[in-house]
Motif scaffolding. Structure first.
Motif, PDB file in Angstrom:
ATOM      1  N   LYS A 102       3.058   5.750  13.596  1.00 44.39           N
ATOM      2  CA  LYS A 102       3.021   6.103  12.172  1.00 44.39           C
ATOM      3  C   LYS A 102       4.192   7.006  11.802  1.00 44.39           C
ATOM      4  N   THR A 148       0.508  -7.824   9.175  1.00 45.73           N
ATOM      5  CA  THR A 148      -0.575  -7.382  10.044  1.00 45.73           C
ATOM      6  C   THR A 148      -0.213  -6.022  10.615  1.00 45.73           C
ATOM      7  N   GLN A 149      -1.201  -5.307  11.063  1.00 45.53           N
ATOM      8  CA  GLN A 149      -0.949  -4.016  11.686  1.00 45.53           C
ATOM      9  C   GLN A 149      -0.089  -4.210  12.933  1.00 45.53           C
ATOM     10  N   TYR A 184       3.478  -2.392  14.020  1.00 44.72           N
ATOM     11  CA  TYR A 184       3.691  -1.711  15.299  1.00 44.72           C
ATOM     12  C   TYR A 184       4.737  -2.406  16.172  1.00 44.72           C
ATOM     13  N   ARG A 203      -2.635   5.491   6.485  1.00 40.34           N
ATOM     14  CA  ARG A 203      -3.147   4.627   7.542  1.00 40.34           C
ATOM     15  C   ARG A 203      -2.244   3.414   7.663  1.00 40.34           C
ATOM     16  N   VAL A 204      -1.840   3.116   8.883  1.00 38.05           N
ATOM     17  CA  VAL A 204      -0.922   2.000   9.116  1.00 38.05           C
ATOM     18  C   VAL A 204      -1.543   0.683   8.665  1.00 38.05           C
ATOM     19  N   ASN A 205      -2.846   0.516   8.851  1.00 35.77           N
ATOM     20  CA  ASN A 205      -3.466  -0.733   8.414  1.00 35.77           C
ATOM     21  C   ASN A 205      -3.404  -0.888   6.892  1.00 35.77           C
ATOM     22  N   ALA A 206      -3.491   0.213   6.156  1.00 33.81           N
ATOM     23  CA  ALA A 206      -3.371   0.150   4.693  1.00 33.81           C
ATOM     24  C   ALA A 206      -1.940  -0.209   4.285  1.00 33.81           C
ATOM     25  N   GLU A 266       1.471   4.154  -0.464  1.00 31.74           N
ATOM     26  CA  GLU A 266       0.406   4.690   0.366  1.00 31.74           C
ATOM     27  C   GLU A 266       0.650   6.174   0.668  1.00 31.74           C
ATOM     28  N   ALA A 302       0.178  -1.939   6.134  1.00 27.41           N
ATOM     29  CA  ALA A 302       0.336  -3.347   6.497  1.00 27.41           C
ATOM     30  C   ALA A 302      -0.256  -4.250   5.416  1.00 27.41           C
ATOM     31  N   LYS A 303      -1.420  -3.893   4.945  1.00 28.37           N
ATOM     32  CA  LYS A 303      -2.084  -4.682   3.893  1.00 28.37           C
ATOM     33  C   LYS A 303      -1.243  -4.713   2.619  1.00 28.37           C
TER      34      LYS A 303
END
Length: 186
Positions: free
Chosen positions: A33, A22-23, A27, A11-14, A1, A16-17
């Motif tokens: 980040k 999970t986000q 965290y 992006r942290v959600n990316a 990423e 995580a994916k």
């Protein structure tokens, strides 16, 4: 990423994916980040770079051999891990002149390698293997910085020009130069 989007675009959600997490799980382990990026840099340094460089230095009996071995080890790690190379190059460019934990980690990553190379150059100067007029600081930062330039420009090179070959050529020129020509002198 981070190799693709840099720190700012990460992006942290990316992340995580990509990791199948999970986000919230990310965290729970990392405050933010920046902490995640710092941990990524430390893992790269501690698990890939340091072991490769230390192993290469154990086989070198002279300062020039040490310079060549350490540089070759870093180049091998870079070639074997193109996403890591791209990430480090992007972070170096993004973090230049900035403050904070990640900027300090990125700067420390390069300073540590430059310090090892500088110690080898000093050892070589004392033994007479390397010319006295070599500017240690300029030389070490040239060796450390050149691959960043190559990595940041890789997409502009023709397909038949490979990163490792360019880096090897630059290392050879600089290393030979401190032993027997005007390259690297003050």
């Amino acid at each position: 990423e981070m190799a693709e989007h840099g720190y700012a675009g990460r992006r942290v959600n990316a992340v995580a994916k990509l990791l199948g997490k999970t986000q919230g799980a990310i965290y729970a382990r990392f405050a933010d980040k920046e902490a995640l990026a710092v941990a990524t840099m430390r893992q790269l340094r501690d698990e890939l770079v340091v072991p490769a460089v230390v192993a290469s230095l154990s086989k070198a009996s002279t300062a020039i051999e040490g310079l060549e071995a350490a540089s070759a080890a870093l180049a091998a790690v870079s070639a074997d891990n193109p996403d890591a190379r791209k990430m480090v190059a992007r972070l170096a460019l993004e973090m230049a002149g900035r403050e904070g934990a990640l900027a300090e980690e990125v700067q420390g990553f390069f300073r540590a390698f430059a310090s090892v190379l500088g110690e080898l150059v000093e050892r070589g100067r004392k033994s007479g293997e390397i010319r006295e007029d070599v500017d240690v600081r300029r030389f070490t930062y040239a060796i450390v910085g050149a691959p960043l330039g190559y990595a940041s420009m890789a997409s502009m090179f023709p397909d038949d020009v490979r990163f490792g070959e360019m880096e090897e050529t630059m290392r050879a020129i600089l290393t030979r130069g401190i032993a027997d020509s005007e390259i690297g002198s003050s």
